[in-house]
Each structure stands twice: as C-alpha cells, then as structure tokens.
Design a protein around this motif. Structure first.
Motif, PDB file in Angstrom:
ATOM      1  N   ILE A 817       0.859  -1.180   0.000  1.00 22.97           N
ATOM      2  CA  ILE A 817       0.000   0.000   0.000  1.00 22.97           C
ATOM      3  C   ILE A 817       0.895   1.229   0.000  1.00 22.97           C
ATOM      4  N   LEU A 819       0.338   5.408  -0.170  1.00 21.68           N
ATOM      5  CA  LEU A 819      -0.519   6.585  -0.209  1.00 21.68           C
ATOM      6  C   LEU A 819       0.291   7.796   0.229  1.00 21.68           C
ATOM      7  N   LEU A 831      -6.657   5.660  -3.022  1.00 23.96           N
ATOM      8  CA  LEU A 831      -6.653   4.380  -3.717  1.00 23.96           C
ATOM      9  C   LEU A 831      -8.092   4.018  -4.064  1.00 23.96           C
ATOM     10  N   LEU A 943      -8.999   5.252   1.181  1.00 21.91           N
ATOM     11  CA  LEU A 943      -9.180   3.930   0.580  1.00 21.91           C
ATOM     12  C   LEU A 943     -10.644   3.812   0.197  1.00 21.91           C
ATOM     13  N   ASN A 962      -5.070   6.587  -7.377  1.00 21.80           N
ATOM     14  CA  ASN A 962      -4.382   5.404  -7.883  1.00 21.80           C
ATOM     15  C   ASN A 962      -5.394   4.283  -8.086  1.00 21.80           C
ATOM     16  N   GLN A 964      -6.297   0.418  -8.484  1.00 22.39           N
ATOM     17  CA  GLN A 964      -5.842  -0.937  -8.249  1.00 22.39           C
ATOM     18  C   GLN A 964      -7.045  -1.847  -8.035  1.00 22.39           C
TER      19      GLN A 964
END
Length: 1087
Positions: A817, A819, A831, A943, A962, A964
């Motif tokens: 992870i 950030l 994320l 998140l 980001n 994912q």
C-alpha cells in the motif's frame, strides 16, 4: 453424593424383628390405629441432627427438618397382638407387591409420608400445620431457636429390602434433580422431599399448601393477595400509575390502612420494599433468607425454587438457608437483577433485652447490582456504571456530561464532549467504557440518543441495562452537587482536590449533574464506601490520541467479532487481569505524539532482543492477583466499622477484609521484587519515560513492616479465625497502608504497563508472518508553490491482516500500500479499489487501518516495512455492518456526512461500497461526488472500494487517485467449465467487472437462474452502451483537468484591467502542470 448416601442408607434389608407373625410387611399400618392414638406423636423430638446430611448438591435446604422419632418412641408399637410399623415405614406401601384393591385405602391415608428427609404422616402434619400457621413471625423466630431436629438411632437402623422396589422403570426411577431442589413447605421447620413426589407430584404440591387438600385451589400461588401489588392497581410512592411519564418504577405505594394492619415484622419488610421495588430483597429470618411476593416469583423463575404461601403475613414466599445465600445472590446478579439483603442487626437476646414482645431489628445493609460487583467471578473486564446527562450549547450542538465508576477498583471518571447528529462521539464513549448499566434522567434524553444507546447496547459483549431516574431525584443542580460532596466528605481517595478533575471541563454544569446522578444512585444502594474512599479522575474521550468513533471501533472489529478474532485478542498476551484492562484502554486511545510512540517501541525492541527478560517478567506477573481490585477493596474497608458490628455477617465481612489485605500485601511483594530486579539489571530505566515510579526503597521498607505485622497477627489470613480484636488491628494496618495509596497506585500502574508491553513483544514473537517496527515521520508544512503537493504518507510493504483467516492454502497474500508523497517519490493520496465480490477488498481495507492503530499504539505491525505520518482520525464506512431497521441508505448518508464534516488532511478514511443502498444512478452520483470532494478538497489518505466501474473511467487520469484491483483468474475444471479463483493479490489498474454471476454460482444459485441473469445483463449492456461512451473518453481527461481548463478559460476571458502578477503566476503554474502531465502520459504510452 451426600444426599445419595442419606437416601440409600434407608434402602437396606429390613430387620427380622420388623415382621409380625402374620407375615405382614412393616409398611402396612393397620386400620386399628385411631387418630386419637396417632396424635400422641405430636410432641416427639429427636437427638441426631441432620442439617449437614440432608443438604443437596445445588441448593441447601431452606428449612430445618421436622422431628420424627424420639428416644422414648420405638420404631414399632405393640397394639394388642400386632406389631405396628411407625409412619416412617409406611413409605414401603408404595413398593409392596400386594393386591391393588386391598391396599388402596391404606395408600390414600398415608401417601403423604415423606422419605429421605423424614417428614411426618398426614395425621401428624394436620395437627402441626394448624398450630404452626397460627404463629406470628416473632413466635416462629423464637421457636426456631429452641427446636431440635433429628432422628432416633433406632430409626436410622431400620433396613429395607431393595428387592421390594422391583425393576427400575421410568415410572419408578427416582428423580434425582428433584431431590437437589429441596423447597419450603407450609411451615418453617419442615422440609419435604419424598419418593411420593416422584410418583404423584400434583398431590405433593397441593398437600404443601397450608389449608389445602388434594383438590385445593392454587390461585394463591399464581397471584398476590395484596391488591396494591396487582398490575392493574400498582402505583409508585407518589401515587402515579405506570402510564404516567413521571412514574418511578423503583418505588411502591402501600395504602396507610394496609400498613397499619401489618405486624412489626411485616412493617420491617414492606417499609423497605416500598422504596426498593426494583431490588430483589432477601429478608433474614433466623437462619434463613426469604423472598416474598414479586421477588418470590423471580426466585421461582430464575432459581427453580418452589413457592409456598407462608412467611411475612402468610404471603407467597421462597427461601434459602445461610449456607446458600451467596450462591443465590451471585446467580441473580449474573442474570441482571439488583439484590439487597435485610440483615438482623441484633441477636434474639438483644431484642428480648429491649422488650419482651419486640421483634428483632433488621436493616438493609448489603446491596449488589450487576454494575457494582466485586467478587472474583466478575471476569477480567472492567465493570462500569455510567451516568449520562444530555444538553444543548448556545449554537444548538448536543453536549453530554458523563460520570462513570469502576466499583471494584473504587475509581470514578468524569468528562464531557460535544456531538453531532450521527452520535459518533457518544458511540465512542459507549464502546470505550462498555458500561454494564446506564443511568439517565427520565425524559432527559433525545430520541436520537435513545437510538444510539440501544444500538451500542446490542453490539456490546455484555448486556447493558438502562435505568431511568425520575426528574429531581438524582441529576441535581451543579451547586447542590458541590454542597453534597463537600458536606459528606466524598472522594477522599483523590490525591488532589476533587474539583481538579472537573475544573478543566468546558461543560462544567453537565459534568456535575451527571456526577450527582451517580452519587444519588450509590447512596440509594448503600454504597457510601465508594463515595468516601473513591478516587475522582478526569476522562478525555479524544485528547492527545488517535480518534476512532464508536462506529469505527465496530467496523474494524477491535473488540467484537463472531468469526475470525479481534485486535484485542490478537494483542492480549497479558499475564494479569489488570494488565488486560490497561491494554483495552490503550487500544481505545492510540498515541499521536511521535516521541511517546517511539518510547513504547524502544521498550518493545528491548524485550524482543532480550527474551530472557520476558521470561522473568512472566514468572512474576503470572503470580500476581488483581492488584487494582484488591487495592479498591482495601480502600473501601476504611470506615466500615458499622458493618463489622452486625451479628454473624460482621464476622464474615471482617474475614473477607483480612483475606483481601493479605493477598494485596503478598501481591505487592511479588511486584516490588520484579521492579527491584529490573532496576538492578538496569532494565527499568525505560519505564521512566512511560510511567512515574515512586522511590522503591521507601515503599519496600513500609512493605516489610506490613508483612511482619501480617505474619504476627494474621499468619493464616486466607482462612483466619476472627477474634474481637481483629477489627481494630486490621484497621490500624490499613490506615498505615492507605497513607501511601497514591504511591501504591503508581507501582500497580507500572506493573500493568510492563504487562502490556511484554504482551506487545509476545505478539511479535508468536506471529505467524513478518513483523516490522514502524517508522513515524514528522509532519511537514505544505509547499507554497502548489497547494497540497506534500501530503501525509502511508507506505506499507508486505501488508497482511494480523488475525484474519486466509482462504487460500498458503495463508494470507501480502500486498503493498502506497498513499501520499515524500521528497523522493510521488504517490497519489487516494486508492480507488475494485475487484470481485469475496476477492479480499474489505480485508485489505481493514488491515491497512489496523496497521495504523498498531503503529500508534507503539507495537510492531504486520509487514516487511512501514512508514507513515501519524493519523489524527480514522473514519470508516462499511456496508456490511448496517442495521436492518435503521434504514440502510440513511445510515450510509449519516456516516458519510460525519466523514465530510470532520475529516482533515491528516485523517485516514475508509469507504466501502458507498452508494449501494439506493438506486444505481443516485448511488453512483453520491459516490462520485464524495470521492471527488475528499480527493480535491480534503486531501486525506483515502481507501475507496466500489463496484461502480464508471468511477474508474472518471478518475483514471486523476493525478491524486491510484487505480488498483484485487486480482482473480479462471481455472478450468475437468468438465470444461470455468471456476473463478480469488488470488487476494493487489494488482495495478481497475477490474473489468465484479464477477457477480460467478460468485452467485459459487453461492449455490441454480445454474438456470444464473444463465438467465447473464442473458439479461448482456441485453442491458447493449441498451446503455452509448451512455457510457463519454466515460470511456474521460479516461484521458480527469475531473481535475476539467477544473484547470475552466480556470484558464476564465482567466483568458477576463479584462486586461484584472490582469496582474498573481494572475500571470497562476496561468504559468497551470501551463506547467498540464505540460508535465501530458509528458507523463506520453512516456507511459511509449513504455
């Protein structure tokens, strides 16, 4: 086994002399026995006591056995030519193999004869019961002291033939559980427990009612004879009915006329019971404790005691002997009841000395509730009693004042806080304190507060009782509370002035009002010892710590989880119960200051590198008793001389105090030895930065003096034979000890800290995966060139969930992870996570939050490397924890609103499936707006897990987001079908879909239904495909680019008069940003 022996001792072969010439069995009583002859049995007595022999394994008998034989009455009596068996032998008529028609008359006359506990025949019982029922309670008390109970030795030598019982069948098999529940009959000295009840239970119940025959009515048992106790007429002390909003369910109205007609004993009981209707009140009568009327119903229901009509005023009653009272009280408290005991404060001789016809004086002296227990069966968790006061500030915000008590440790805490409509702070208080009982002002809490209390009461590990207090009967004005505390000398156990704990509070009046409600409640429960000797401390909900509201603590499963485990259980390697409670407090308040965190980490480092030190600590800690609670019990005994003067119960309490003080001295010796060893080995220096240790040498000298005194005066303190002088001796020792109570508290706190820190080290050593020491970064001011370019960082390499059970064969899959940003590397702060259902998204989100909590606790974290800036608040929104009856979408919006209002740049926000509770388009719109606001305005570490795949297109090119997803693949089966396999690995980019149909097949939905769903899904995709083309095009042009373009166009269209140096700088920054972003995308495509 004791009861079985007493029963089987009579089931032996009969003596040959017991048979007469005609061959009749001794169980047959001839009809020639006239009532006048049988009445001669009324005055019999016995020599051999059976009090110890007849006790059961569950509950001791509530009444002493009635006599059966005397030394001058033989086992058989000659009437003419026949030798007649006594009533005791008549039980054998049940087993005699005679003609049924011949024996029917005999059985009807004698089947009330008892067996194992030697109750009399029906002929004797009618005569005795008539005389007994006419006695007053005072007469029965005096009669109880003079009664002799037992049997003659000749009666004990009577032997029965086991063959007479015949084969054991369900119809004749003794009911063992029934013998273990020996209950009262119509009189105080009679205990019935016979084989007759095993065959004719209905007849036994009817016979035991006074004045009732076999066909007697049972209405007196099912309802009270007092009209003022009936639900249709019951009122409180002020005459209010239960429908009245001000009805006080703690009190009872008894008409004056009814009270005048009562005897002295009745007035003793009901004058107290009318003030404590909510308390189960045990009334001491001789060597027994009895419950009456409504309390008797509870005793019958909860303890399986048999109710009879007797006792005070011939009302419904149940009872228990002195030997079983403690066990009965413990069971009732464990089931949520408040229990009080009216004890005899004088002996019968003292009562007679005051006057011939005066009744023994009784007072309510001992009370216990589920929130004020002190015995050893209460478990390691703290038991708290919370008082809550709600109000409003000038700007309309909700303010709460609170006060709560740990009675076992004799510690009070007070505080206040401001809350919003989501009741997030109130939830944090309820989860942190986990109260067993909540006191609140009736009609003084809002509807939203009631909902929050019910919500967290259902989610706690133990049942939370709600106790409303009528207006003006507890929550007093602040000035009245201050006067009450000062006039009575409360909180003398506080090292400083008691006002020190309250002066720092902003909402002073609300805090004092809540404290007043707690004080009045304890005064009502006769627990003034806690108020006089208690320690008053301030309690801060969020001060100087990582904030986690109640919902976050529930979502992250910090203390409660029905499946995998909890963070508390993962870290709990504590050796002492007081250490476990300190661990819970630390978990609720993780640190924020980097220096404080590193101090704890340094200790954990040293323990991990020196496992022999952990071994030494464990050897001493595992032998320590609960020093916190023992200190509280010893402090509570100061000034308790009045209770020690009570007959019988005073000696028992003194014996308990001696034992508690001896255990405390012994435990402190082991604790002091451990601290001295660590100090000698230079291992205790690290504690100086975590706790304030007093001078150990001075305390060691005092402890040696106390040990010598205990060895001389109480060498066998755990089972000491109490003497008259012991109370004065113990009081002097306790006074000497309590003078240094503050120093002893520091020693105990230091031992608890050692226990928690070694628990942190033990969790690292016993870990199944890799653990690392986190690196805490100091906060940096944001760059002045570009707003928000330097944001807080969270980087975890090899992250795994510390206690979740992995579904794959090789255990959990570690993930990385990243950030935030630092000077060497740029990473987005948010994320956006996608992936299949059951793919591990929620586990990854929770694991990330747990790493932050562990790091700021000062513990190692699961992973290979961890770097972070301290977090100020953790916000969570998880759909899996919604309450059905609260409205799923409303709960979503309420929790999300709290995040948007309170989140800062230093916060960590976890949002899972936001927008799922409403229509697809509304939910998508809310998720889009919330994500954009948090990324572009708040700049927090975020998140965000979602199944809205168009969001991935909207934010695909956003520089601060980001993309994912949790990877998965398809595995081809032998039959050619493909099976979805979860890899639990975090991969770059977004997931193409959520694979809901595949998960539906795995869940067992019929294949035909899934195929129909697949066809419908393809048709819907074709219908709306054109609507999503714009989202596909936006993948190369994010919402942030759109804002920049709008700014450029706005500036370019402005007049030249508005064009200044600042405008030119803004245009230049925007041009450079777009140019660097364009080059980044071109390079990414070439790569």
């Amino acid at each position: 086994m004791q009861r079985q022996k007493s029963i089987l001792s009579f089931l032996q072969k009969p003596s040959p002399e017991a048979h007469n010439a005609s061959g009749k069995a001794p169980c047959q009583i001839p009809s020639t026995l006239q009532p006048a002859q049988a009445s001669n049995l009324g005055g019999i007595s016995a020599k051999v006591p059976l009090a110890d022999e007849v006790r059961g394994t569950d509950t001791p008998p509530e009444k002493i056995c009635r006599p059966l034989f005397t030394s001058r009455f033989p086992a058989a009596v000659d009437f003419g030519d026949e030798r007649v068996a006594q009533p005791f032998s008549s039980i054998l008529h049940k087993f005699a193999k005679n003609d049924q028609s011949k024996s029917s008359s005999t059985m009807n006359q004698n089947d009330s004869v008892s067996f194992g506990l030697l109750s009399k025949s029906s002929i004797l019982e009618d005569n005795y019961s008539e005389k007994r029922n006419g006695m007053s309670l005072e007469d029965r008390e005096n009669n109880d002291n003079d009664s002799v109970h037992g049997v003659d030795e000749k009666a004990q030598n009577i032997k029965f033939d086991l063959d007479l019982l015949g084969p054991e069948t369900p119809a004749v098999r003794p009911r063992v559980p029934h013998f273990k529940r020996i209950q009262n009959t119509s009189d105080f000295d009679h205990v019935a427990c016979s084989f007759v009840s095993g065959f004719n239970k209905r007849q036994k119940q009817n016979e035991e009612l006074p004045g009732k025959g076999v066909h007697g009515d049972k209405s007196d048992i099912s309802s009270s004879k007092f009209e003022w106790l009936n639900p249709s007429t019951i009122r409180d002390a002020n005459g209010r009915r239960p429908s009245d909003p001000l009805y006080d369910e703690r009190t009872l109205y008894i008409p004056p006329d009814a009270l005048k007609k009562m005897s002295a004993s009745q007035k003793q009981y009901w004058s107290v019971k009318c003030q404590y209707l909510d308390v189960i009140l045990f009334f001491k009568v001789g060597k027994f404790y009895e419950l009456y009327e409504l309390d008797a119903e509870i005793g019958q229901k909860e303890l399986d005691w048999k109710m009879t009509v007797s006792g005070v005023g011939k009302c419904r009653q149940v009872g228990i002997s002195e030997a079983g009272i403690d066990d009965a009280v413990e069971k009732l408290i464990a089931r949520g009841y408040k229990v009080g005991r009216m004890e005899q404060v004088e002996t019968s001789d003292q009562a007679k000395a005051r006057g011939k016809n005066l009744v023994i004086e009784r007072k309510l002296v001992l009370m216990a509730t589920p929130s004020t227990v002190v015995d050893g069966s209460m478990g390691p968790d703290a038991v708290h009693l919370l008082a809550l006061k709600e109000g409003e500030t000038n700007n309309g915000s909700i303010v709460y004042g609170f006060a709560f008590l740990d009675y076992a440790a004799l510690k009070f805490w007070v505080g206040s806080f401001i809350d919003d409509g989501s009741n997030a702070a109130l939830g944090a208080l309820l989860v942190q304190v986990s109260p067993r009982e909540v006191l609140y002002e009736k009609s003084g809490l809002s509807k939203e507060t009631h909902k929050a209390l019910l919500k967290y009461a259902s989610r706690g590990s133990s049942t939370m009782q709600m106790t409303p207090i009528v207006l003006d009967l507890g929550f007093l004005d602040a000035n009245e509370v201050k006067k009450m505390i000062n006039s009575h000398g409360y909180f003398r156990g506080t090292s400083n002035l008691w006002t020190t704990a309250i002066e720092s509070e902003m909402h002073y009046d609300h805090v004092l009002s809540a404290l007043g409600g707690l004080i009045c409640h304890l005064n009502r429960l006769k627990l003034q010892d806690a108020l006089r000797n208690g320690e008053l401390l301030s309690y801060h909900l969020y001060k100087d710590c990582l904030r986690m509201d109640g919902q976050t603590l529930l979502n992250l499963e910090i203390f409660g989880n029905n499946f995998d485990g909890t963070l508390y259980k993962h870290l709990d390697h504590c050796r002492t119960t007081s250490g476990k409670r300190l661990l819970r407090r630390w978990i609720c308040h993780p640190l924020k200051e980097i220096d404080d965190i590193n101090d704890r980490l340094n200790v954990v480092d040293g323990l991990i590198n020196n496992p022999e030190v952990i071994s030494v600590m464990s050897q001493y800690l595992c032998k320590l008793p609960d020093l916190d609670r023992l200190l509280g019990r010893v402090k509570a005994s100061v000034g308790s001389s009045y209770v020690l003067l009570l007959p019988l119960i005073g000696a028992k309490i003194l014996k308990q105090q001696i034992k508690a003080f001896g255990l405390l001295i012994k435990g402190l010796r082991m604790g002091m030895d451990l601290l001295m060893i660590l100090q000698k080995e230079h291992k205790v220096s690290f504690l100086s930065k975590i706790v304030n240790l007093p001078v150990l040498s001075e305390l060691d000298d005092l402890l040696k003096q106390l040990e010598a005194a205990m060895s001389e005066d109480f060498p066998y303190y755990q089972d000491h034979d109490v003497k008259e002088s012991d109370a004065e001796t113990l009081s002097a020792l306790i006074e000497l000890f309590v003078a240094k109570a503050a120093d002893w508290s520091q020693v105990i706190h230091a031992l608890n800290c050692i226990d928690v820190l070694q628990s942190f080290a033990a969790s690292v050593i016993s870990s199944a995966g890799s653990m690392c020491r986190p690196v805490l970064l100091s906060a940096k001011p944001p760059s002045s060139s570009v707003q928000g370019s330097c944001r807080p960082r969270l980087c975890i390499k090899g992250l795994w969930h510390p206690y979740a059970v992995g579904n794959n064969e090789n255990g959990q899959v570690p993930n990385d992870i990243n950030l935030g940003e630092d000077t060497t590397e740029q990473q987005p702060c948010a994320l956006l996570l996608t992936g299949p259902n059951m793919g591990g998204k929620s586990t990854l989100l929770r694991a990330t939050c747990l790493v932050v909590i562990l790091a700021q606790l000062g513990c190692y974290v699961p992973g290979e490397k961890c770097t972070l800036n301290p977090v100020d608040v953790i916000f969570t929104r998880l759909g899996a924890t919604d309450r059905i009856m609260s409205g799923t979408f409303f709960v979503e919006c309420s929790e999300t609103a709290s995040v948007l209002r309170n989140a800062t740049q230093d916060s960590l926000v976890l949002l899972d499936e936001l927008g799922r509770g409403t229509s697809t388009f509304d939910g998508y719109a809310i998720a889009y707006a919330v994500l954009r606001h948090l990324v572009e305005n708040v700049h927090c570490r975020l998140l965000f897990a979602t199944h809205y795949h168009p969001l991935t297109k909207e934010f695909a090119s956003h520089p601060h987001v980001n993309m994912q997803h949790m990877a998965c693949t398809f595995d081809r089966k032998i039959n050619g079908e493909q099976e979805l396999v979860f890899l639990y690995r975090l991969a770059s980019g977004s997931s193409p879909e959520s694979y809901g149909l595949q998960v539906a097949l795995m869940a067992g939905i019929p294949k035909s239904v899934v195929e129909a769903a697949s066809t419908a899904g393809d048709r819907m995709k074709l219908m709306i495909s054109d609507n999503f083309k714009s989202s596909e095009l936006r993948a190369e042009f994010s919402t942030l680019h759109e804002e920049w373009m709008k700014s450029i166009l706005s500036l370019s269209s402005s007049s030249r008069d508005c064009w200044d140096e600042d405008t030119s700088d803004t245009m230049l920054c925007l041009w450079h940003e777009l140019r660097s972003l364009y080059r980044y995308h071109c390079f990414k495509k070439l790569a």
